[in-house]
Scaffold this motif. Structure first.
Motif, PDB file in Angstrom:
ATOM      1  N   SER A 219     -20.112 -11.877  34.336  1.00 58.20           N
ATOM      2  CA  SER A 219     -20.265 -12.565  33.054  1.00 58.20           C
ATOM      3  C   SER A 219     -19.057 -12.361  32.137  1.00 58.20           C
ATOM      4  O   SER A 219     -18.560 -13.302  31.519  1.00 58.20           O
ATOM      5  CB  SER A 219     -21.537 -12.083  32.347  1.00 58.20           C
ATOM      6  OG  SER A 219     -21.705 -12.745  31.117  1.00 58.20           O
ATOM      7  N   ASP A 223     -16.353 -15.267  30.882  1.00 55.72           N
ATOM      8  CA  ASP A 223     -16.039 -15.566  29.480  1.00 55.72           C
ATOM      9  C   ASP A 223     -14.529 -15.543  29.243  1.00 55.72           C
ATOM     10  O   ASP A 223     -13.984 -16.387  28.519  1.00 55.72           O
ATOM     11  CB  ASP A 223     -16.719 -14.557  28.551  1.00 55.72           C
ATOM     12  CG  ASP A 223     -18.221 -14.792  28.449  1.00 55.72           C
ATOM     13  OD1 ASP A 223     -18.664 -15.928  28.733  1.00 55.72           O
ATOM     14  OD2 ASP A 223     -18.949 -13.832  28.099  1.00 55.72           O
ATOM     15  N   ASP A 224     -13.860 -14.565  29.852  1.00 58.57           N
ATOM     16  CA  ASP A 224     -12.401 -14.462  29.679  1.00 58.57           C
ATOM     17  C   ASP A 224     -11.694 -15.663  30.298  1.00 58.57           C
ATOM     18  O   ASP A 224     -10.771 -16.236  29.687  1.00 58.57           O
ATOM     19  CB  ASP A 224     -11.897 -13.166  30.319  1.00 58.57           C
ATOM     20  CG  ASP A 224     -10.389 -13.033  30.222  1.00 58.57           C
ATOM     21  OD1 ASP A 224      -9.864 -13.035  29.094  1.00 58.57           O
ATOM     22  OD2 ASP A 224      -9.728 -12.974  31.284  1.00 58.57           O
ATOM     23  N   TRP A 226     -12.962 -18.645  30.799  1.00 57.62           N
ATOM     24  CA  TRP A 226     -13.273 -19.822  29.991  1.00 57.62           C
ATOM     25  C   TRP A 226     -12.386 -19.896  28.755  1.00 57.62           C
ATOM     26  O   TRP A 226     -11.870 -20.964  28.411  1.00 57.62           O
ATOM     27  CB  TRP A 226     -14.748 -19.804  29.584  1.00 57.62           C
ATOM     28  CG  TRP A 226     -15.129 -20.930  28.662  1.00 57.62           C
ATOM     29  CD1 TRP A 226     -15.312 -20.856  27.310  1.00 57.62           C
ATOM     30  CD2 TRP A 226     -15.366 -22.294  29.016  1.00 57.62           C
ATOM     31  NE1 TRP A 226     -15.650 -22.079  26.796  1.00 57.62           N
ATOM     32  CE2 TRP A 226     -15.693 -22.991  27.820  1.00 57.62           C
ATOM     33  CE3 TRP A 226     -15.332 -22.987  30.212  1.00 57.62           C
ATOM     34  CZ2 TRP A 226     -15.991 -24.346  27.793  1.00 57.62           C
ATOM     35  CZ3 TRP A 226     -15.630 -24.353  30.189  1.00 57.62           C
ATOM     36  CH2 TRP A 226     -15.955 -25.013  29.005  1.00 57.62           C
ATOM     37  N   ALA A 227     -12.195 -18.752  28.098  1.00 57.45           N
ATOM     38  CA  ALA A 227     -11.334 -18.724  26.919  1.00 57.45           C
ATOM     39  C   ALA A 227      -9.902 -19.126  27.289  1.00 57.45           C
ATOM     40  O   ALA A 227      -9.242 -19.878  26.553  1.00 57.45           O
ATOM     41  CB  ALA A 227     -11.358 -17.330  26.286  1.00 57.45           C
ATOM     42  N   SER A 294     -22.598 -19.273  35.703  1.00 58.93           N
ATOM     43  CA  SER A 294     -23.289 -18.457  34.706  1.00 58.93           C
ATOM     44  C   SER A 294     -24.798 -18.516  34.857  1.00 58.93           C
ATOM     45  O   SER A 294     -25.502 -17.585  34.451  1.00 58.93           O
ATOM     46  CB  SER A 294     -22.914 -18.923  33.293  1.00 58.93           C
ATOM     47  OG  SER A 294     -23.504 -20.192  33.014  1.00 58.93           O
ATOM     48  N   ARG A 299     -24.672 -22.719  28.067  1.00 64.26           N
ATOM     49  CA  ARG A 299     -23.299 -22.220  27.863  1.00 64.26           C
ATOM     50  C   ARG A 299     -22.283 -23.233  28.378  1.00 64.26           C
ATOM     51  O   ARG A 299     -22.597 -24.119  29.166  1.00 64.26           O
ATOM     52  CB  ARG A 299     -23.099 -20.884  28.590  1.00 64.26           C
ATOM     53  CG  ARG A 299     -24.043 -19.768  28.136  1.00 64.26           C
ATOM     54  CD  ARG A 299     -23.773 -18.516  28.927  1.00 64.26           C
ATOM     55  NE  ARG A 299     -22.458 -17.938  28.647  1.00 64.26           N
ATOM     56  CZ  ARG A 299     -21.892 -16.996  29.393  1.00 64.26           C
ATOM     57  NH1 ARG A 299     -22.508 -16.540  30.467  1.00 64.26           N
ATOM     58  NH2 ARG A 299     -20.715 -16.515  29.068  1.00 64.26           N
ATOM     59  N   PHE A 300     -21.061 -23.103  27.894  1.00 63.96           N
ATOM     60  CA  PHE A 300     -19.930 -23.918  28.372  1.00 63.96           C
ATOM     61  C   PHE A 300     -20.262 -25.416  28.258  1.00 63.96           C
ATOM     62  O   PHE A 300     -20.276 -26.147  29.244  1.00 63.96           O
ATOM     63  CB  PHE A 300     -19.579 -23.545  29.812  1.00 63.96           C
ATOM     64  CG  PHE A 300     -19.439 -22.069  30.040  1.00 63.96           C
ATOM     65  CD1 PHE A 300     -18.510 -21.318  29.333  1.00 63.96           C
ATOM     66  CD2 PHE A 300     -20.262 -21.411  30.939  1.00 63.96           C
ATOM     67  CE1 PHE A 300     -18.389 -19.944  29.540  1.00 63.96           C
ATOM     68  CE2 PHE A 300     -20.147 -20.043  31.154  1.00 63.96           C
ATOM     69  CZ  PHE A 300     -19.211 -19.307  30.447  1.00 63.96           C
TER      70      PHE A 300
END
Length: 316
Positions: A219, A223-224, A226-227, A294, A299-300
């Motif tokens: 997870s 997130d990293d 995606w950023a 995920s 999300r996203f």
């Protein structure tokens, strides 16, 4: 005086006979040279006589460096890039095959000196399979010369060769612009014809960086990534581009850093009438992969990403 009928008949036939047509020039006839050689011709002949024999390649090399040909990437060139004309190129294998191009691994090195690994993307010529995705992407990239455009539209052999060259030029141009803009893309080294040489993303032993599709991030890692992705796509949109064919297969993760690859079809979102549609499709495709990893459909958000990128590109 000449009353002999035989003589008269022969004379008439001679007068009526048509002159023989001049002999048609054969393709292999040597041109007839008249007069003296010009100074320019004498210089050219002297150069031909003095031209040295090509140097033999060192063992293991497949060709001399092509650095003195074609176009070069943005300056200053990276320190790792070998630009010495005495360098040689060695083929190390195929990294990826595709319908439009194959990517080869190449080592460029100066004998007993510096070396570097390059990814050599070689677009297929007119004798190979026709490009299957060129119709919409070529909108906004019209050529000025009508002969070339007609050949492309009619898909003649010359036209397919022009398409291959257009893809190579397009990818090299976009890579150069995005590299200078600070986007996470391979550093473009040079383009010669339908070959694009760029930074190899991988380890020194020739192992390529993994595709995003091959990873199973937790997870936090997700997130990293995606950023990083959002920031990369914002950089593209800010400069008027969207990837055009974005998926988890066209993204590498090199030393923890997300890198965008396969950019020949990058779309100018302003000049292309379908630019906004391509941008939204890219957002939908890549967001779907992140959602699937995920397990959380909230999300996203692809629509949120598309709106963000459209605003960055001034499409709203």
């Amino acid at each position: 005086m000449h009353d002999d009928p035989k003589f008269i008949r022969t004379t008439k036939q001679f007068k009526q006979r048509k002159p023989a047509a001049p002999r048609r020039r054969r393709f292999d006839d040597e041109p007839v040279r008249r007069g003296r050689l010009t100074e320019e011709e004498r210089t050219h002949l002297a150069e031909l006589r003095d031209e040295p024999e090509p140097l033999p390649l060192p063992d293991g090399a497949d060709r001399w460096s092509t650095w003195d040909s074609g176009g070069h990437g943005p300056q200053p060139h990276p320190e790792w890039l070998v630009t010495d004309l005495a360098a040689v190129d060695q083929e190390l294998g195929v990294l990826k095959t595709g319908k439009e191009a194959d990517v080869h691994l190449l080592r460029r090195s100066v004998p007993d000196g510096q070396s570097c690994l390059l990814a050599a993307k070689r677009y297929r010529d007119a004798d190979h399979r026709m490009f299957h995705r060129d119709g919409g992407y070529l909108e906004g990239r019209r050529l000025r010369r009508s002969r070339e455009m007609r050949a492309i539209e009619n898909r003649t052999s010359f036209g397919r060769g022009m398409i291959a060259q257009q893809w190579a030029v397009a990818e090299f141009t976009v890579l150069s612009a995005l590299w200078q803009a600070g986007a996470p893309v391979p550093s473009p080294a040079q383009r010669v014809g339908t070959e694009v040489l760029m930074q190899f993303l991988g380890s020194p032993d020739g192992t390529a960086a993994p595709r995003l599709a091959a990873l199973r991030p937790d997870s936090g890692e997700l997130d990293d990534l995606w950023a990083q992705l959002v920031e990369a796509l914002r950089t593209l949109a800010r400069h008027g581009f969207t990837h055009g064919d974005l998926s988890a297969y066209n993204v590498l993760v090199h030393r923890g850093r997300l890198m965008l690859i396969d950019l020949p079809q990058a779309v100018d979102v302003v000049a292309n009438p379908q630019g906004a549609d391509y941008l939204r499709r890219d957002a939908r495709n890549i967001a779907s992969w992140f959602r699937s990893r995920s397990g959380d459909e909230t999300r996203f958000d692809p629509d949120e990403l598309a709106d963000l990128l459209a605003a960055e590109a001034n499409l709203r």
